[in-house]
Design a protein around this motif. Structure first.
Motif, PDB file in Angstrom:
ATOM      1  N   ALA A 205     -73.402  60.750  65.915  1.00  0.00           N
ATOM      2  CA  ALA A 205     -73.228  60.968  64.536  1.00  0.00           C
ATOM      3  C   ALA A 205     -72.418  62.222  64.145  1.00  0.00           C
ATOM      4  O   ALA A 205     -72.748  63.230  64.791  1.00  0.00           O
ATOM      5  CB  ALA A 205     -74.946  61.014  64.090  1.00  0.00           C
TER       6      ALA A 205
ATOM      7  N   LEU B 147     -71.234  57.558  64.797  1.00  0.00           N
ATOM      8  CA  LEU B 147     -72.343  56.489  64.567  1.00  0.00           C
ATOM      9  C   LEU B 147     -72.288  56.261  62.786  1.00  0.00           C
ATOM     10  O   LEU B 147     -72.602  55.443  62.326  1.00  0.00           O
ATOM     11  CB  LEU B 147     -73.300  56.975  65.244  1.00  0.00           C
ATOM     12  CG  LEU B 147     -73.541  56.750  66.760  1.00  0.00           C
ATOM     13  CD1 LEU B 147     -74.781  57.254  67.220  1.00  0.00           C
ATOM     14  CD2 LEU B 147     -73.010  55.377  67.096  1.00  0.00           C
ATOM     15  N   GLU B 148     -72.039  57.511  62.048  1.00  0.00           N
ATOM     16  CA  GLU B 148     -72.203  57.474  60.572  1.00  0.00           C
ATOM     17  C   GLU B 148     -71.237  56.438  60.006  1.00  0.00           C
ATOM     18  O   GLU B 148     -71.395  56.000  59.215  1.00  0.00           O
ATOM     19  CB  GLU B 148     -72.090  58.772  59.949  1.00  0.00           C
ATOM     20  CG  GLU B 148     -73.334  59.567  60.320  1.00  0.00           C
ATOM     21  CD  GLU B 148     -73.196  61.129  59.823  1.00  0.00           C
ATOM     22  OE1 GLU B 148     -72.463  61.412  59.138  1.00  0.00           O
ATOM     23  OE2 GLU B 148     -74.178  61.943  60.371  1.00  0.00           O
TER      24      GLU B 148
ATOM     25  N   GLU C  94     -71.981  52.695  61.231  1.00  0.00           N
ATOM     26  CA  GLU C  94     -73.164  52.326  60.459  1.00  0.00           C
ATOM     27  C   GLU C  94     -72.812  51.681  59.186  1.00  0.00           C
ATOM     28  O   GLU C  94     -73.435  50.849  58.552  1.00  0.00           O
ATOM     29  CB  GLU C  94     -74.330  53.320  60.428  1.00  0.00           C
ATOM     30  CG  GLU C  94     -75.242  53.564  61.276  1.00  0.00           C
ATOM     31  CD  GLU C  94     -75.962  54.741  61.515  1.00  0.00           C
ATOM     32  OE1 GLU C  94     -76.511  55.412  62.598  1.00  0.00           O
ATOM     33  OE2 GLU C  94     -76.248  55.264  60.174  1.00  0.00           O
TER      34      GLU C  94
ATOM     35  N   THR D 167     -70.292  44.533  62.792  1.00  0.00           N
ATOM     36  CA  THR D 167     -71.021  45.049  63.816  1.00  0.00           C
ATOM     37  C   THR D 167     -71.704  43.493  64.350  1.00  0.00           C
ATOM     38  O   THR D 167     -71.784  43.592  65.602  1.00  0.00           O
ATOM     39  CB  THR D 167     -72.148  45.731  63.148  1.00  0.00           C
ATOM     40  OG1 THR D 167     -71.763  46.776  62.259  1.00  0.00           O
ATOM     41  CG2 THR D 167     -73.021  46.269  64.236  1.00  0.00           C
TER      42      THR D 167
ATOM     43  N   GLU E 296     -82.972  45.278  65.090  1.00  0.00           N
ATOM     44  CA  GLU E 296     -82.749  46.226  64.496  1.00  0.00           C
ATOM     45  C   GLU E 296     -81.404  46.856  64.408  1.00  0.00           C
ATOM     46  O   GLU E 296     -81.014  47.507  63.528  1.00  0.00           O
ATOM     47  CB  GLU E 296     -83.180  47.309  65.886  1.00  0.00           C
ATOM     48  CG  GLU E 296     -84.710  47.184  65.681  1.00  0.00           C
ATOM     49  CD  GLU E 296     -85.261  46.216  66.730  1.00  0.00           C
ATOM     50  OE1 GLU E 296     -84.546  44.962  67.094  1.00  0.00           O
ATOM     51  OE2 GLU E 296     -86.585  46.317  67.308  1.00  0.00           O
ATOM     52  N   LEU E 297     -80.423  46.241  65.117  1.00  0.00           N
ATOM     53  CA  LEU E 297     -79.159  46.392  65.002  1.00  0.00           C
ATOM     54  C   LEU E 297     -78.633  46.001  63.582  1.00  0.00           C
ATOM     55  O   LEU E 297     -77.882  46.804  62.836  1.00  0.00           O
ATOM     56  CB  LEU E 297     -78.020  45.778  66.149  1.00  0.00           C
ATOM     57  CG  LEU E 297     -76.782  45.769  65.919  1.00  0.00           C
ATOM     58  CD1 LEU E 297     -76.019  47.385  66.294  1.00  0.00           C
ATOM     59  CD2 LEU E 297     -75.897  44.909  66.896  1.00  0.00           C
TER      60      LEU E 297
ATOM     61  N   GLY F  15     -79.362  48.055  60.872  1.00  0.00           N
ATOM     62  CA  GLY F  15     -78.654  49.353  60.609  1.00  0.00           C
ATOM     63  C   GLY F  15     -79.177  50.671  61.304  1.00  0.00           C
ATOM     64  O   GLY F  15     -79.029  51.801  61.207  1.00  0.00           O
ATOM     65  N   ASP F  16     -80.080  50.318  62.431  1.00  0.00           N
ATOM     66  CA  ASP F  16     -80.792  51.174  63.339  1.00  0.00           C
ATOM     67  C   ASP F  16     -79.572  52.204  64.009  1.00  0.00           C
ATOM     68  O   ASP F  16     -78.933  51.486  64.826  1.00  0.00           O
ATOM     69  CB  ASP F  16     -81.790  50.535  64.277  1.00  0.00           C
ATOM     70  CG  ASP F  16     -82.305  51.417  65.249  1.00  0.00           C
ATOM     71  OD1 ASP F  16     -83.474  52.056  64.967  1.00  0.00           O
ATOM     72  OD2 ASP F  16     -81.877  51.586  66.446  1.00  0.00           O
ATOM     73  N   ARG F  17     -79.993  53.459  64.014  1.00  0.00           N
ATOM     74  CA  ARG F  17     -79.068  54.179  64.753  1.00  0.00           C
ATOM     75  C   ARG F  17     -78.620  53.888  66.080  1.00  0.00           C
ATOM     76  O   ARG F  17     -77.563  53.971  66.771  1.00  0.00           O
ATOM     77  CB  ARG F  17     -79.056  55.792  64.357  1.00  0.00           C
ATOM     78  CG  ARG F  17     -77.783  56.652  64.997  1.00  0.00           C
ATOM     79  CD  ARG F  17     -77.906  57.851  64.277  1.00  0.00           C
ATOM     80  NE  ARG F  17     -77.180  57.682  62.904  1.00  0.00           N
ATOM     81  CZ  ARG F  17     -77.128  58.558  61.917  1.00  0.00           C
ATOM     82  NH1 ARG F  17     -77.468  59.823  62.268  1.00  0.00           N
ATOM     83  NH2 ARG F  17     -76.683  58.301  60.748  1.00  0.00           N
TER      84      ARG F  17
ATOM     85  N   THR G 263     -77.023  50.733  67.048  1.00  0.00           N
ATOM     86  CA  THR G 263     -75.611  51.080  66.970  1.00  0.00           C
ATOM     87  C   THR G 263     -75.061  51.649  67.971  1.00  0.00           C
ATOM     88  O   THR G 263     -74.071  51.467  68.632  1.00  0.00           O
ATOM     89  CB  THR G 263     -75.575  51.555  65.736  1.00  0.00           C
ATOM     90  OG1 THR G 263     -76.204  50.980  64.555  1.00  0.00           O
ATOM     91  CG2 THR G 263     -73.892  51.668  65.244  1.00  0.00           C
TER      92      THR G 263
END
Ligand SMILES: [Zn+2]
Length: 456
Positions: free
Chosen positions: A23, A165-166, A169, A176, A225-226, A229-231, A234
């Motif tokens: 991130a 990662l930001e 996402e 994705t 979870e992906l 949008g789970d960090r 990702t």
């Protein structure tokens, strides 16, 4: 996260020296650039969308850090950037007017265009990914349409890759999901390599194998979870995709990351499936459907005892070179595709005597090979569930393909690449056709999965 894994993988890589995932990783771009390229000026290359998403920020970071930059090169946002050679010529000619190092800010297509253009100017480049959408960031070569044919043009991978990662996402969900499907495809591609290895066709390279396969279950284990949008999910996805690219870089071939499921995808790609849709069908989505299809084929194949084949009868019915060529020509309708398929098929053609040798070897290795392949694979229904949870298509209807064309893909995909896969094994063992029939029969895999209710 897998920083140590990436560091270890970079030791094997020939082109890429630095990968930064995290991130806020975009903050590190000027510093990484300076380490790799010294005081050379930088030029941000993006398209109208990716410039808004991250390109402008990268440019701002460069200016803030005092790096010399040249005005960004921005392809139009509309129509969507297409990986065709004309775009490479445009960018290359523009790059030749200065000596700045390109910094690609974008995903698959943009990265491929910059990769090849930089190479044609004999310049290294750097990449800032904007979507976890495929494993090509760290791969050598660029997938480009040239002279009417999609081909992999050779060119080195980027010197450095940054994945914030930001930013990832915020990418559209279908991108994705596409990356997820491309990564999950390594389940079946790994099984294909096990077969090629056991039959002495292509030996497994342990380091190339390990980079892609050792953590595959972990990277692909949380599709829902992906999608939400789970960090962490990702992070796992982009790590897997970047490691997969590094695997191709280290082995200098896509064997590490691509098997029969990719042949399905390549065939549909070359036939233009979904190319003109409002949202063109992605590489990953085609690979995903291919993965379900190939995992289902594996289930039919593994149920049989291939140590007990009637080798004399198979020898008798094995086509000559000329017959093989005729059969390939009969299966394709596009002239370019037909020529390419003939060339690839004949490159892997074996004589009837060689077939006997191969099937005898298969008889010897089968008990062990069957166990290894079973351990590598997952049930096709499970792969389908995981893809669905990630938001990917899983059957032909969702990608605009009819059931008959879909069934024919099994035989046709075998012809378009010389790479040895389960499609070749099934053909040589004389069971490809019957396995396909079983999958499409009432109560067969495809019938059970999609309850066809009488269509076709
Ligand atoms: Zn792929």
């Amino acid at each position: 996260m897998g920083e140590q894994r990436i560091e270890a993988a970079l030791q094997e890589a020939t082109d890429t020296q630095k990968v930064k995932i995290g991130a806020g990783a975009i903050d590190a771009v000027p510093e990484i650039f300076r380490k790799d390229f010294g005081e050379s000026p930088a030029i941000v290359v993006a398209d109208g969308n990716t410039f808004e998403v991250a390109g402008r920020e990268v440019q701002r970071r460069f200016e803030g850090a005092g790096n010399t930059t040249i005005e960004p090169y921005v392809f139009p946002a509309e129509p969507p950037l297409y990986a065709e050679y004309a775009n490479i010529e445009k960018l290359r000619d523009s790059l030749r007017e200065h000596d700045a190092i390109p910094v690609a800010v974008g995903s698959g297509t943009l990265n491929d265009i910059v990769k090849r253009s930089a190479h044609e100017c004999e310049r290294p480049y750097m990449c800032v990914g904007t979507a976890a959408s495929m494993d090509g960031y760290t791969a050598f070569g660029a997938s480009i349409e040239k002279d009417g044919l999609k081909q992999t043009l050779s060119c080195p991978a980027p010197r450095a890759v940054v994945a914030d990662l930001e930013v990832l996402e915020g990418a559209p969900g279908n991108m994705t999901a596409s990356g997820y499907a491309d990564l999950l495809g390594k389940v079946t591609s790994g099984a294909d390599w096990l077969i090629a290895d056991a039959l002495g066709v292509e030996k497994i390279d342990t380091s190339g194998w390990a980079l892609v396969q050792d953590h595959l279950r972990e990277w692909t284990g949380r599709p829902a979870e992906l999608r939400a949008g789970d960090r962490e999910a990702t992070g796992h996805l982009i790590e897997g995709l970047i490691m997969s690219g590094l695997g191709m870089q280290s082995y200098q071939s896509s064997r590490t990351a691509s098997g029969a499921e990719h042949q399905f995808s390549h065939l549909w790609e070359m036939e233009g499936l979904g190319k003109d849709a409002d949202l063109p069908l992605s590489h990953g989505f085609k690979v995903g459907v291919g993965s379900v299809a190939i995992a289902a084929l594996y289930e039919r194949v593994l149920e049989r005892d291939l140590g007990d084949l009637d080798i004399a009868a198979l020898r008798e019915s094995w086509p000559t070179r000329e017959e093989m060529e005729r059969s390939v020509r009969a299966q394709h309708t596009s002239p370019d595709l037909e020529e390419g398929a003939v060339e690839q098929t004949l490159a892997k053609y074996i004589s009837a005597d060689e077939l006997v040798q191969r099937l005898r070897l298969l008889g010897e290795v089968w008990p062990q090979l069957r166990g290894k392949v079973r351990a590598q694979l997952m049930p096709a229904a499970r792969i389908k569930e995981m893809l669905q949870a990630a938001g990917c298509p899983t059957g032909p209807g969702e990608i605009g393909l009819g059931w008959e064309d879909f069934a024919a893909t099994y035989a046709r995909a075998q012809t378009i690449r010389k790479r040895y896969t389960v499609l070749d094994l099934a053909l040589e063992a004389g069971i490809l056709e019957e396995c396909v029939d079983e999958m499409f029969a009432p109560e067969g895999f495809w019938d059970r999965m999609f309850l066809r209710e009488g269509d076709e």
